[in-house]
Design a protein around this motif. Structure first.
Motif, PDB file in Angstrom:
ATOM      1  N   VAL A  44      17.521  15.483  -8.982  1.00 15.89           N
ATOM      2  CA  VAL A  44      18.594  16.101  -9.770  1.00 15.89           C
ATOM      3  C   VAL A  44      19.217  17.263  -8.989  1.00 15.89           C
ATOM      4  O   VAL A  44      20.435  17.433  -8.959  1.00 15.89           O
ATOM      5  CB  VAL A  44      18.045  16.581 -11.131  1.00 15.89           C
ATOM      6  N   ILE A  45      18.365  18.057  -8.332  1.00 17.38           N
ATOM      7  CA  ILE A  45      18.867  19.194  -7.552  1.00 17.38           C
ATOM      8  C   ILE A  45      19.777  18.722  -6.420  1.00 17.38           C
ATOM      9  O   ILE A  45      20.840  19.313  -6.156  1.00 17.38           O
ATOM     10  CB  ILE A  45      17.687  20.008  -6.994  1.00 17.38           C
ATOM     11  N   TRP A  46      19.396  17.632  -5.743  1.00 17.77           N
ATOM     12  CA  TRP A  46      20.133  17.166  -4.562  1.00 17.77           C
ATOM     13  C   TRP A  46      21.137  16.053  -4.883  1.00 17.77           C
ATOM     14  O   TRP A  46      21.800  15.538  -3.965  1.00 17.77           O
ATOM     15  CB  TRP A  46      19.149  16.675  -3.501  1.00 17.77           C
ATOM     16  N   GLY A  47      21.238  15.674  -6.152  1.00 21.05           N
ATOM     17  CA  GLY A  47      22.210  14.648  -6.531  1.00 21.05           C
ATOM     18  C   GLY A  47      21.870  13.272  -6.022  1.00 21.05           C
ATOM     19  O   GLY A  47      22.764  12.492  -5.675  1.00 21.05           O
ATOM     20  N   LEU A  48      20.594  12.927  -5.982  1.00 26.57           N
ATOM     21  CA  LEU A  48      20.146  11.629  -5.469  1.00 26.57           C
ATOM     22  C   LEU A  48      19.942  10.641  -6.609  1.00 26.57           C
ATOM     23  O   LEU A  48      19.758  11.038  -7.764  1.00 26.57           O
ATOM     24  CB  LEU A  48      18.839  11.807  -4.697  1.00 26.57           C
ATOM     25  N   PRO A  49      19.948   9.334  -6.317  1.00 30.00           N
ATOM     26  CA  PRO A  49      19.699   8.330  -7.370  1.00 30.00           C
ATOM     27  C   PRO A  49      18.227   8.297  -7.766  1.00 30.00           C
ATOM     28  O   PRO A  49      17.366   8.830  -7.071  1.00 30.00           O
ATOM     29  CB  PRO A  49      20.126   7.015  -6.698  1.00 30.00           C
ATOM     30  N   HIS A  50      17.958   7.635  -8.900  1.00 31.81           N
ATOM     31  CA  HIS A  50      16.570   7.502  -9.356  1.00 31.81           C
ATOM     32  C   HIS A  50      15.716   6.790  -8.312  1.00 31.81           C
ATOM     33  O   HIS A  50      14.583   7.168  -8.047  1.00 31.81           O
ATOM     34  CB  HIS A  50      16.510   6.700 -10.669  1.00 31.81           C
ATOM     35  N   ILE A  51      16.277   5.732  -7.724  1.00 34.88           N
ATOM     36  CA  ILE A  51      15.539   4.890  -6.782  1.00 34.88           C
ATOM     37  C   ILE A  51      16.307   4.828  -5.462  1.00 34.88           C
ATOM     38  O   ILE A  51      17.532   4.694  -5.451  1.00 34.88           O
ATOM     39  CB  ILE A  51      15.351   3.471  -7.354  1.00 34.88           C
ATOM     40  N   LEU A  52      15.566   4.924  -4.356  1.00 30.41           N
ATOM     41  CA  LEU A  52      16.160   4.851  -3.023  1.00 30.41           C
ATOM     42  C   LEU A  52      16.176   3.396  -2.568  1.00 30.41           C
ATOM     43  O   LEU A  52      15.128   2.757  -2.498  1.00 30.41           O
ATOM     44  CB  LEU A  52      15.360   5.707  -2.036  1.00 30.41           C
ATOM     45  N   TYR A  53      17.377   2.875  -2.282  1.00 26.85           N
ATOM     46  CA  TYR A  53      17.525   1.479  -1.859  1.00 26.85           C
ATOM     47  C   TYR A  53      17.909   1.428  -0.381  1.00 26.85           C
ATOM     48  O   TYR A  53      19.093   1.525  -0.034  1.00 26.85           O
ATOM     49  CB  TYR A  53      18.591   0.762  -2.686  1.00 26.85           C
ATOM     50  N   PRO A  54      16.946   1.241   0.531  1.00 27.01           N
ATOM     51  CA  PRO A  54      17.306   1.114   1.949  1.00 27.01           C
ATOM     52  C   PRO A  54      17.813  -0.297   2.247  1.00 27.01           C
ATOM     53  O   PRO A  54      17.474  -1.250   1.547  1.00 27.01           O
ATOM     54  CB  PRO A  54      15.975   1.385   2.658  1.00 27.01           C
ATOM     55  N   ASP A  55      18.636  -0.426   3.277  1.00 26.35           N
ATOM     56  CA  ASP A  55      18.996  -1.763   3.753  1.00 26.35           C
ATOM     57  C   ASP A  55      18.259  -2.012   5.072  1.00 26.35           C
ATOM     58  O   ASP A  55      17.327  -1.281   5.412  1.00 26.35           O
ATOM     59  CB  ASP A  55      20.515  -1.911   3.899  1.00 26.35           C
ATOM     60  N   GLU A  56      18.680  -3.002   5.807  1.00 27.30           N
ATOM     61  CA  GLU A  56      17.955  -3.390   7.020  1.00 27.30           C
ATOM     62  C   GLU A  56      18.304  -2.536   8.225  1.00 27.30           C
ATOM     63  O   GLU A  56      17.699  -2.684   9.287  1.00 27.30           O
ATOM     64  CB  GLU A  56      18.230  -4.869   7.338  1.00 27.30           C
ATOM     65  N   THR A  57      19.267  -1.640   8.112  1.00 30.04           N
ATOM     66  CA  THR A  57      19.701  -0.870   9.280  1.00 30.04           C
ATOM     67  C   THR A  57      18.760   0.301   9.539  1.00 30.04           C
ATOM     68  O   THR A  57      18.123   0.833   8.627  1.00 30.04           O
ATOM     69  CB  THR A  57      21.124  -0.335   9.061  1.00 30.04           C
ATOM     70  N   SER A  58      18.709   0.701  10.797  1.00 31.79           N
ATOM     71  CA  SER A  58      17.868   1.846  11.158  1.00 31.79           C
ATOM     72  C   SER A  58      18.426   3.131  10.562  1.00 31.79           C
ATOM     73  O   SER A  58      17.674   4.061  10.256  1.00 31.79           O
ATOM     74  CB  SER A  58      17.772   1.965  12.682  1.00 31.79           C
TER      75      SER A  58
END
Length: 449
Positions: A89-103
């Motif tokens: 909430v402080i940093w404005g991030l989503p509930h869940i982190l969704y990475p893709d295949e990129t580095s």
């Protein structure tokens, strides 16, 4: 942050904002005692008749995954997710982190977790000193590991960050050494039989309710004599439910009454006979704990005489027998089978006794006993050293000093892991062992070691 990293971050934010999943769904809700033989037979029958659906099989797999964790682990996961919610909430991030295949995507997550580590290192309190910002490195990395595991349960794969997080934790711990220097761990002061002799003879007004004194003496002496863990006897979590297969119940207690010398279940009549017989013994089967979770146990039950050779002896079995008799009288409206499934130790409301209540009574009893012994009130720091675990520690030390008891026997009686039972708590020198052994043997106690 590079342009590629910014693009990866924007993509991850879009995925996260559009997700309806919640990390709290990764927290298991299963508790001990929720499975029974009837459910097992139904599952086996459906499998044999090819009626077991894929959905039901996967649901059962999830149930087994939950059951591998104890209730406290579920609580720890909830705490870790709570910390994450405050951070995002402080940093404005989503509930869940969704990475893709990129580095770039995984690099962005590493940056986020680095920031998360710093916030936790400044927010979480030390478990012992309760000082904010001084939690141990392992505590902080534990919260991050649980966050990553919660993502994996939901099918979101985050790269292993353990090497990076462990490096930060090591640096954090060294920073704490810069602040305080090396801190000596506080050791639990072992209880001893002298303390119990005073407790049994002293007045308990103001310490516990009159009708509960026998219960507390039985509890404390069981912890001492049987090297039991409080977690097997008492409720250690407000969300924990009692189940007779997982915790000590009235059905865990047996009697050996001459002349038969056969192990028999406790009843009111048999207890009255045992309390009037000079050679009867009482036995307490130890509940399954972390070292015997599969049910195959080499733990030696607690077995002790109900009567000593003279009135001056401390006999744990006597107090346990009196307590069980009182408990069976409390539960006499139930059938015998149902009474055996009730908790061994209950409070004044006949609910499963909570560990915090036992701790409060134990502290008062120790303070009173030491005051009677030394003719002066002990300091709060002295009383604090006598925890409930002092009982198990005290008996362990006396057994380590005994010439006739091996480390393997100590391990089996106390239900330690193989290495834990063979190592004496006190790490004594030979001369210290001999002195303590003589002092231990000079005390009068009846048991069946």
């Amino acid at each position: 942050m590079s342009e590629a990293d910014r693009n990866a971050f924007d993509i991850m934010m879009a995925k996260g904002d559009g997700s309806t999943l919640s990390l709290y769904t990764a927290v298991g809700t299963s508790v001990k005692g929720t499975w029974d033989q009837q459910k097992q037979k139904e599952m086996v029958g459906d499998m044999n008749n090819r009626l077991l659906s894929v959905a039901r099989a996967l649901a059962h797999a999830r149930y087994l995954h939950d059951r591998r964790k104890v209730d406290t682990t579920h609580g720890a996961l909830r705490t870790s997710i709570k910390y994450w919610e405050e951070f995002r909430v402080i940093w404005g991030l989503p509930h869940i982190l969704y990475p893709d295949e990129t580095s770039e995507s995984h690099r962005v997550i590493e940056i986020i977790l680095n920031l998360y580590f710093i916030q936790l290192s400044l927010k979480v309190r030390n478990g012992t000193t309760k000082v904010q910002g001084e939690a141990k490195g392992d505590t902080i990395t534990g919260h991050i590991s649980r966050l990553i595991n919660a993502h994996r349960v939901l099918g979101v794969q985050i790269n292993d960050m353990s090497e990076r997080m462990n490096g930060l934790a090591t640096g954090h711990d060294k920073k704490l050494i810069d602040i305080h220097g090396v801190r000596m761990k506080k050791k639990v002061t072992p209880a001893n039989i002298e303390l119990y002799k005073i407790m049994i003879g002293m007045r308990w007004e103001g310490i516990a309710e009159k009708f509960m004194v026998t219960s507390f003496l039985a509890l404390f002496l069981c912890l001492w004599e049987g090297l039991l863990r409080p977690g097997g006897l008492l409720s250690t979590n407000k969300k924990q439910r009692f189940h007779y297969r997982w915790f000590a119940s009235l059905g865990s207690v047996f009697l050996v009454i001459p002349p038969s010398r056969q192990k028999e279940r406790v009843t009111i009549h048999r207890l009255l006979v045992a309390l009037t017989s000079s050679s009867s013994s009482i036995l307490l089967n130890k509940p399954p704990i972390k070292n015997s979770a599969n049910g195959d146990s080499d733990m030696i039950p607690m077995i002790t005489a109900i009567h000593g050779r003279d009135r001056g002896e401390v006999v744990p079995g006597y107090w346990l027998a009196q307590h069980v008799l009182n408990r069976l009288m409390q539960e006499k409206n139930l059938g015998q089978e149902e009474a055996w499934k009730r908790p061994l130790f209950t409070d004044e409301k006949n609910d499963w006794m909570k560990e915090r209540k036992a701790k409060a009574v134990w502290r008062l009893a120790v303070e009173t006993a030491i005051t009677l012994r030394d003719n002066k009130k002990p300091s709060a720091e002295t009383v604090k050293k006598y925890t409930l675990y002092s009982n198990k520690t005290g008996k362990k030390v006396s057994m380590d000093y005994a010439d006739t008891i091996s480390g393997t026997e100590t391990r089996m009686i106390g239900a330690w892991a193989q290495m834990g039972g063979d190592a004496p708590y006190s790490r004594p020198t030979t001369s210290a062992m001999q002195r303590a052994h003589r002092a231990t043997n000079s005390q009068s106690i009846t048991c069946m070691e």
